[in-house]
Design an enzyme around this catalytic site. Sequence first.
Site, PDB file in Angstrom:
ATOM      1  N   HIS A  47      54.953  12.699  57.284  1.00  0.00           N
ATOM      2  CA  HIS A  47      55.883  11.740  57.845  1.00  0.00           C
ATOM      3  C   HIS A  47      56.564  10.746  57.477  1.00  0.00           C
ATOM      4  O   HIS A  47      57.964  10.530  57.345  1.00  0.00           O
ATOM      5  CB  HIS A  47      54.610  11.387  59.288  1.00  0.00           C
ATOM      6  CG  HIS A  47      53.601  12.280  59.935  1.00  0.00           C
ATOM      7  ND1 HIS A  47      54.458  12.825  60.883  1.00  0.00           N
ATOM      8  CD2 HIS A  47      52.565  11.806  59.689  1.00  0.00           C
ATOM      9  CE1 HIS A  47      53.230  13.772  61.769  1.00  0.00           C
ATOM     10  NE2 HIS A  47      52.016  12.789  60.858  1.00  0.00           N
TER      11      HIS A  47
HETATM   12  O1  RIB Z   1      52.085   9.955  63.713  1.00  0.00           O
HETATM   13  C1  RIB Z   1      52.381   9.034  62.472  1.00  0.00           C
HETATM   14  C2  RIB Z   1      52.247   8.332  62.194  1.00  0.00           C
HETATM   15  O2  RIB Z   1      51.267   7.222  61.967  1.00  0.00           O
HETATM   16  C3  RIB Z   1      51.867   8.557  60.494  1.00  0.00           C
HETATM   17  O3  RIB Z   1      53.291   6.094  60.341  1.00  0.00           O
HETATM   18  C4  RIB Z   1      51.127   8.142  60.368  1.00  0.00           C
HETATM   19  O4  RIB Z   1      50.491   7.068  59.258  1.00  0.00           O
HETATM   20  C5  RIB Z   1      50.419   7.458  61.102  1.00  0.00           C
HETATM   21  O5  RIB Z   1      50.618   5.723  60.521  1.00  0.00           O
END
Ligand code: RIB
Length: 313
Positions: free
Chosen positions: A243
């Site tokens: 992500h």
């Molecule tokens: O939903 C994904 C996000 O939530 C990313 O930033 C992961 O590190 C968590 O913080």
Amino acid sequence: MAARKIIVDTDPGQDDAVAILLALASPGEIEVLDITCVAGNVPLELTARNARIVCELANRPNIPIYAGCDRPLKRHLVTAEHVHGITGLDGPMLPEPVMPLKDGHAVDFIIDTLRKTEPKTVTLVPIGPLTNVGAALERAPEIASRIQEIVLMGGAYFEVGNVTPTAEFNIYVDPHAAKTVFSSGVPITVMPLDVTHKALVTDKRSNAFRSIGNKAGVAVAEMTGFFERFDREKYGANAAPLHDPCTIAYLLQPDIFSGRHVNVEIETSSELTMGMTVADWWRVTDRPANALFMGDMDANAFFTLLTDKIARL
Ligand code: RIB
Ligand code: CA
């Protein structure tokens, strides 16, 4: 061209760690002014620990790191140890940090930095809950006109939620802070699950990290290998989505991504849809566009960029 000055606001988190490594591996293009930590994946004490571990892994022990908010603006803290492990950085065996945290609160630092620097020369890169950034904007609204851009990981539309049926984790944890950010008027670029779920660390890509042959490459393979199991159980995918590094990749190579400039509102009233990013993707309302909401990415180009950069650490 001068390097882009950024503040990374983060809740490491293995994917946060890879984003930080990618930023630190690109000194000619990105200048990391500092890292501000927030409670999210794990409590603040651990996110502040993990950020220092990652900077030392990158041999950058002089990066200023500040601890920020230890809970959301209004709601109780929700963490994600079930995804990231009890430390938030489970997977690789990395040494405890030696570098200290900077004195002072991250929110004060964000405000002071934006007041002191040339307007529109600092980009904020929040990759955890938006509590620190939301608090800074609420305490010093005038900084909104001084922020060059906010490039954040958060939200979801076609991909729907990962922590509730409608909400993505970062926005869900602090929807009130997110509402403040999305209504601030600051130029915002959003990396939602709609694109980050396409950044999948397949075995081939993981092996490419591992065969780089440096500490960072092995650590990235081990970190993503750890948090893959959550996505395998939930989505049946045998690969972890990276992500947070999508934000840094956008700063380095924006043409990897494509999206639309649309209106995005944050649900803060209904518990059923709390934290939902209501993106007007088809422009069916007359609500003004307030964000560049990404919808697609070239995953191969992303991993080529990421692997090339990690090899430089
Ligand atoms: O939903 C994904 C996000 O939530 C990313 O930033 C992961 O590190 C968590 O913080
Ligand atoms: Ca994160």
